[in-house]
Design a protein around this motif. Structure first.
Motif, short mmCIF file in Angstrom:
data_model
loop_
_atom_site.label_atom_id
_atom_site.label_comp_id
_atom_site.label_asym_id
_atom_site.label_seq_id
_atom_site.Cartn_x
_atom_site.Cartn_y
_atom_site.Cartn_z
N MET A 68 0.61 -1.65 0.23
CA MET A 68 0.09 0.35 -0.48
C MET A 68 0.98 1.40 -0.25
N ARG A 69 0.84 1.88 -0.28
CA ARG A 69 1.09 3.66 -0.99
C ARG A 69 1.64 4.25 -0.09
N PRO A 70 2.26 4.95 0.56
CA PRO A 70 2.12 5.19 2.18
C PRO A 70 1.26 6.75 2.37
N ARG A 71 0.38 6.96 3.62
CA ARG A 71 -0.48 8.11 2.95
C ARG A 71 0.52 9.54 3.43
N ILE A 72 0.73 10.67 3.03
CA ILE A 72 1.19 11.75 2.78
C ILE A 72 0.58 12.89 3.09
N ALA A 73 1.15 13.54 4.26
CA ALA A 73 0.41 15.19 4.86
C ALA A 73 1.56 16.52 4.82
N PHE A 74 0.94 17.62 3.60
CA PHE A 74 2.28 18.49 3.69
C PHE A 74 0.66 19.96 4.65
N ILE A 75 1.34 20.11 6.11
CA ILE A 75 1.12 20.95 6.80
C ILE A 75 1.68 22.21 6.18
N GLY A 76 0.86 23.02 5.83
CA GLY A 76 1.79 24.10 4.83
C GLY A 76 1.60 23.93 3.33
#
Length: 354
Positions: free
Chosen positions: A1-9
């Motif tokens: 499964m692809r990693p889940r990525i978040a950008f804060i900003g």
């Protein structure tokens, strides 16, 4: 499964990288504090532009307001969180995403300044790493629109560096490096702290000067008095960084020893340092629209990072027993401009006698 990525900003730095990762098919969520920006991304996608045609794309990508982040508790957790806010917002931004990290998740500082300690104060050093956008420059110039103002890198100019605080190249560093490699030039570094301080030296030379003068990056470089003052700023930062034990990299293609000597009055070193800056200017490696981030902040009426850049050098110099009078002077001037006591103008820098 692809990693889940978040950008804060999701501004000029985070939005650019996050948008291109989404374009490549990664599972990316953007989180931003500017409501109009989030709504524009939701309505029309994130519009990315640059000097090369390949940079001109519109990318559909999920975008969240800060008030929406709580919904992540009902979704698959975040594997990689990139914090890409102003340095003074680092702690709360990390606290915002920390409850939503996967058990093996990590938080990467994708920022100017040295913010890994602030992130580690929230999630611990074992979940903290750094990504340095060493020679990237861009601008969030309208809601949902990010403009890159420098060309893509290559073998001769590495734009990004990814590293662990402990200096080893781990599997997660290699994973992030490989993701970014599909966008721009990148390296895994065993010298995160030296890379961080070296980028700080670049910011020291460019950001406060642009904020104080109101000039673009290229305009600052063309003015001999401003150019030489920026070299003094960088020289102070180099000397302090070396005294603190950092292994420094070249600063704007100038060897640290040359930059330090130029600031100390060595005429030959000054000629070499100015030559490197002028060569970059002549090569057109920055768009005429390029303006350091602090210069952008000043135009937009935002709080600057002067305390985390030039002011930080002054504070760290005190720990090493070294004065940084030029950095102290530019810090004071930028604060006056920020408070509205004086207007941004070239004389704010050319009149400094520190």
């Amino acid at each position: 499964m692809r990693p889940r990525i978040a950008f804060i900003g999701a501004g000029a730095v985070g939005g650019y990288l996050g948008g291109h990762l989404a374009r490549l098919g990664h599972d990316v969520t953007l989180i931003d504090a500017w409501p109009a920006h989030v709504e524009a991304i939701r309505a029309q996608g994130l519009r990315l532009t640059g000097i090369e045609d390949s940079q001109n794309v519109t990318v559909p990508v999920p975008a969240l307001h800060l008030s929406d982040v709580q919904r992540l508790s009902k979704e698959r957790p975040i594997d990689i969180a990139f914090v890409s806010v102003k340095s003074y917002d680092t702690v709360w931004a990390t606290q915002l995403i920390a409850p939503h990290l996967a058990p093996g998740g990590c938080v990467a500082s994708l920022q100017n300044c040295i913010n890994e300690p602030a992130i580690a104060s929230v999630v611990g050093w074992g979940r903290t790493l750094g990504v340095i956008a060493g020679t990237y420059s861009g601008e969030l110039h309208a809601p949902g629109e990010i403009r890159r103002t420098v060309p893509l890198g290559g073998t001769g100019r590495v734009v990004y560096a990814v590293g662990e605080p402990h200096g080893r190249v781990t599997a997660r560093v290699e994973m992030i490096r490989d993701m970014i490699a599909a966008i721009d030039s990148v390296q895994a570094t065993t010298n995160l702290w030296g890379e961080r301080w070296s980028k700080l030296c670049v910011n020291v030379m460019r950001n406060g000067v642009s904020a104080a003068t109101g000039l673009s990056g290229n305009e600052c470089d063309r003015d001999e008095r401003i150019r030489r003052f920026s070299i003094r700023l960088g020289a102070e930062a180099v000397r302090i960084g070396q005294a603190l034990g950092y292994a420094l990299e070249p600063v704007q293609k100038i060897a640290p020893e040359v930059l330090a000597a130029a600031g100390a009055g060595d005429a030959a070193a000054m000629e070499r340092a100015e030559g490197a800056i002028l060569a970059t200017l002549a090569a057109g490696q920055r768009s005429a629209l390029q303006r350091p981030s602090m210069g952008q902040d000043m135009l937009k009426g935002r709080q600057t990072e002067i305390d985390q850049i030039n002011g930080f050098v002054v504070a760290e110099g005190a720990k090493a027993g070294l004065a940084a009078p030029a950095n102290a002077a530019i810090t004071a001037v930028v604060k006056r401009v920020e408070r509205g006591e004086i207007a941004a103008r070239p004389e704010n820098v050319t009149g400094i006698n520190a």
